[in-house]
Write a protein that holds these residues in place. Structure first.
Motif, PDB file in Angstrom:
ATOM      1  N   SER A  25     -38.427 -43.444  33.318  1.00  0.00           N
ATOM      2  CA  SER A  25     -38.825 -44.068  34.404  1.00  0.00           C
ATOM      3  C   SER A  25     -39.888 -42.996  35.116  1.00  0.00           C
ATOM      4  O   SER A  25     -39.619 -41.757  35.184  1.00  0.00           O
ATOM      5  CB  SER A  25     -37.894 -44.634  35.390  1.00  0.00           C
ATOM      6  N   GLU A  26     -40.826 -43.539  35.705  1.00  0.00           N
ATOM      7  CA  GLU A  26     -41.837 -42.654  36.615  1.00  0.00           C
ATOM      8  C   GLU A  26     -40.922 -41.957  37.667  1.00  0.00           C
ATOM      9  O   GLU A  26     -41.178 -40.782  37.854  1.00  0.00           O
ATOM     10  CB  GLU A  26     -42.669 -43.495  37.365  1.00  0.00           C
ATOM     11  N   HIS A  27     -39.898 -42.409  38.071  1.00  0.00           N
ATOM     12  CA  HIS A  27     -38.960 -41.849  38.987  1.00  0.00           C
ATOM     13  C   HIS A  27     -38.481 -40.743  38.751  1.00  0.00           C
ATOM     14  O   HIS A  27     -38.494 -39.525  39.239  1.00  0.00           O
ATOM     15  CB  HIS A  27     -38.234 -42.995  39.836  1.00  0.00           C
ATOM     16  N   SER A  38     -41.892 -40.537  43.979  1.00  0.00           N
ATOM     17  CA  SER A  38     -43.066 -41.217  43.775  1.00  0.00           C
ATOM     18  C   SER A  38     -44.051 -40.326  43.023  1.00  0.00           C
ATOM     19  O   SER A  38     -45.460 -40.773  43.027  1.00  0.00           O
ATOM     20  CB  SER A  38     -43.555 -41.779  45.022  1.00  0.00           C
ATOM     21  N   TYR A  39     -44.135 -39.191  42.508  1.00  0.00           N
ATOM     22  CA  TYR A  39     -45.010 -38.275  42.413  1.00  0.00           C
ATOM     23  C   TYR A  39     -45.858 -38.886  41.117  1.00  0.00           C
ATOM     24  O   TYR A  39     -47.115 -38.985  41.303  1.00  0.00           O
ATOM     25  CB  TYR A  39     -44.385 -36.807  41.781  1.00  0.00           C
ATOM     26  N   GLY A  46     -53.476 -44.060  40.323  1.00  0.00           N
ATOM     27  CA  GLY A  46     -55.002 -43.622  40.491  1.00  0.00           C
ATOM     28  C   GLY A  46     -55.014 -42.842  42.020  1.00  0.00           C
ATOM     29  O   GLY A  46     -56.323 -42.559  42.370  1.00  0.00           O
ATOM     30  N   LEU A  47     -53.938 -42.968  42.826  1.00  0.00           N
ATOM     31  CA  LEU A  47     -53.953 -42.346  44.020  1.00  0.00           C
ATOM     32  C   LEU A  47     -54.194 -40.792  44.022  1.00  0.00           C
ATOM     33  O   LEU A  47     -54.951 -40.366  45.024  1.00  0.00           O
ATOM     34  CB  LEU A  47     -52.573 -42.705  44.698  1.00  0.00           C
ATOM     35  N   GLU A  54     -49.763 -28.381  37.348  1.00  0.00           N
ATOM     36  CA  GLU A  54     -48.788 -29.662  37.320  1.00  0.00           C
ATOM     37  C   GLU A  54     -49.110 -30.246  36.076  1.00  0.00           C
ATOM     38  O   GLU A  54     -48.156 -30.745  35.498  1.00  0.00           O
ATOM     39  CB  GLU A  54     -49.009 -30.349  38.566  1.00  0.00           C
ATOM     40  N   LEU A  55     -50.423 -30.559  35.670  1.00  0.00           N
ATOM     41  CA  LEU A  55     -50.611 -31.002  34.283  1.00  0.00           C
ATOM     42  C   LEU A  55     -50.108 -30.161  33.405  1.00  0.00           C
ATOM     43  O   LEU A  55     -49.416 -30.869  32.368  1.00  0.00           O
ATOM     44  CB  LEU A  55     -52.203 -31.233  34.211  1.00  0.00           C
TER      45      LEU A  55
END
Length: 107
Positions: A25-27, A38-39, A46-47, A54-55
């Motif tokens: 999951s994203e979480h 929520s990162y 797109g926020l 970090e990439l």
């Protein structure tokens, strides 16, 4: 769509693709990267965009190289992309033959 927007969309889609391949999951991915829950959602929605550091952390998490992460960014119909994909399938012995042939062509 301008080039920057295309790159940003690719980045969001690629993170989602890799995350879904791992069935995470994203979480959970966010937490495993040491970020708030929520990162990743903020990136894929797109926020925001990740920093370069970090990439690279995201890419390392998926145990791939930056080159592998960005595979597919180019036009998939280009000859260069098609040849690159074929080269990935060759053995080291065959790659040496291709290298010799390319050296011969460049003379």
């Amino acid at each position: 769509m301008d080039e920057n927007a295309r790159y940003e969309q690719f980045l969001r889609d690629r993170i989602t693709e890799l995350r879904e391949q791992r069935n995470i999951s994203e979480h959970r991915l966010s937490l495993e990267l040491g970020k708030s829950g929520s990162y990743i959602r903020s990136i894929t929605s797109g926020l925001t965009l990740p920093s370069v550091r970090e990439l690279f952390n995201i890419i390392a998490y998926f145990e791939i190289s930056p080159a592998e992460f960005f595979t597919g960014l180019e036009d998939k119909t280009s000859l260069r992309v098609a040849l690159t994909e074929k080269l990935r399938e060759l053995s080291d012995e065959d790659l040496e033959k291709v290298s010799t042939f390319i050296g011969w062509i460049k003379k």
